[in-house]
Design a protein around this motif. Sequence first.
Motif, short mmCIF file in Angstrom:
data_model
loop_
_atom_site.label_atom_id
_atom_site.label_comp_id
_atom_site.label_asym_id
_atom_site.label_seq_id
_atom_site.Cartn_x
_atom_site.Cartn_y
_atom_site.Cartn_z
N PHE A 151 15.49 -7.83 82.86
CA PHE A 151 15.88 -8.36 84.31
C PHE A 151 17.08 -8.71 84.62
CE2 PHE A 151 15.96 -12.15 87.00
CZ PHE A 151 15.56 -11.72 88.27
N LEU A 152 17.50 -9.57 83.48
CA LEU A 152 18.98 -10.18 83.82
C LEU A 152 19.87 -9.08 83.86
CD1 LEU A 152 18.60 -13.37 81.54
CD2 LEU A 152 18.72 -13.25 83.96
N ALA A 153 19.86 -8.12 83.05
CA ALA A 153 20.77 -7.03 82.73
C ALA A 153 20.75 -6.00 83.98
CB ALA A 153 20.47 -5.91 81.65
N ALA A 154 19.77 -6.21 84.84
CA ALA A 154 19.68 -5.39 86.19
C ALA A 154 20.74 -6.06 87.27
CB ALA A 154 18.48 -5.09 86.67
N ARG A 155 20.86 -7.38 86.90
CA ARG A 155 21.69 -8.09 87.74
C ARG A 155 23.31 -8.00 87.43
NH1 ARG A 155 18.76 -12.38 90.58
NH2 ARG A 155 20.61 -13.68 91.00
N GLN A 156 23.97 -8.22 88.48
CA GLN A 156 25.62 -8.09 88.33
C GLN A 156 25.83 -9.05 87.36
OE1 GLN A 156 27.38 -7.51 91.96
NE2 GLN A 156 26.79 -5.69 92.44
N LEU A 201 16.17 -24.10 83.73
CA LEU A 201 16.51 -22.36 83.65
C LEU A 201 17.51 -22.08 84.71
CD1 LEU A 201 12.80 -21.00 82.68
CD2 LEU A 201 14.88 -21.38 81.11
N THR A 202 17.18 -22.48 85.88
CA THR A 202 17.96 -22.11 86.97
C THR A 202 19.46 -22.59 86.88
OG1 THR A 202 16.03 -22.25 88.71
CG2 THR A 202 18.17 -22.14 89.53
N ARG A 203 19.50 -23.66 86.53
CA ARG A 203 21.11 -24.03 86.38
C ARG A 203 21.80 -23.45 85.17
NH1 ARG A 203 20.61 -30.76 87.53
NH2 ARG A 203 20.01 -30.51 89.67
N TYR A 204 21.02 -23.18 84.08
CA TYR A 204 21.60 -22.31 83.11
C TYR A 204 21.67 -20.99 83.27
CZ TYR A 204 21.83 -19.87 78.52
OH TYR A 204 22.00 -19.11 77.18
N LEU A 205 20.86 -20.33 84.17
CA LEU A 205 21.31 -18.65 83.92
C LEU A 205 21.99 -18.55 85.48
CD1 LEU A 205 17.61 -17.66 83.68
CD2 LEU A 205 19.69 -17.44 81.96
N LEU A 208 25.51 -17.70 85.22
CA LEU A 208 25.73 -16.32 84.62
C LEU A 208 25.34 -15.09 85.38
CD1 LEU A 208 24.69 -17.60 80.92
CD2 LEU A 208 26.87 -17.40 81.77
N PHE A 209 24.59 -15.31 86.19
CA PHE A 209 23.70 -14.41 86.85
C PHE A 209 23.56 -14.65 88.43
CE2 PHE A 209 22.35 -14.15 82.48
CZ PHE A 209 22.57 -13.01 82.18
#
Length: 216
Positions: A151-156, A201-205, A208-209
Motif C-alpha cells: 500500500f505504501l509503495a503505491a503512494r508517491q 501511525l498517522t504522524r509517523y507515516l 513519509l507518504f
Amino acid sequence: MTTPPSPGSESLRHLPRQTRSQERFNRILEAAAQVFAEVGYEKASTEAIATRASTSIGSLYRFFPDKSAILYALAESYAEQLRKVLAEAFDPALSHLPLTQVINEAVDDFEQFYITQPGYQVVFAQTRLSPDLQKLDKRLDSEIALHLEKFLAARQSTLSPEQIRLVALISVETAGSLQILSLTQTEAFRQQVMSETKTLLTRYLHPLFPDPPPKP
C-alpha cells in the motif's frame, strides 16, 4: 495459569472434507469461542464445548485430540479473518485516499473484529504462553506488514523499497504492541489506546507518504 500444550502441525486428527463435516467443524469452533469467552481457557472443557456445539464428544474428538488443538484451530481462524480484513484495508487501489482515512478505517476494522469475535481476547492472551501460537501471530504480523508495504509503495515516496519495508514492519509491530496494552486494560482505556494508535501511525507515516495533491 495453565500453559496450553503446543499443538504443532498435526493438531487436527481429521480434516473436514465434506460439507456436513465442515459445518460441524465450524460449529465446534464457534462454540469454543463462546465457552472460552464466558469461562476462560483454563476452565473450559471439551465436554462443555461439545454440548454448546450440539454435537457428541466423540464427534469433537474426531477433529481435535484435546482442548489445545481447538484453541490453535480457533487462532488460525481468527488469523485468516484478520488477514482478509487488513488486506482490504491496505489495498493498493486505495493508495490515493487520505492517509488519515485509511489508518483510521484500518484501526476501526480491527476494533469491529474485536467486538464481534467473543473468543479473540482469550486466544490472544494464550498466545503469550504458547510457542506455536506465537509463531502463528508472527506470521500474521509479517503478512499484514507486507500488505501495508504494498500500500505504501503505491503512494508517491522518495523512500527505497528497503526503507518502505522497514517502515511497514515498524508500523505493524508498534500497533501490535499497543494492541497488547489495550487488551489488558479497561474498556475506556482501550478506546483511548486505539485513538492514540491512529494518531501515532498517522504522524509517523504521513511525512513519509504525503497525500497526493487534490485534482484540479
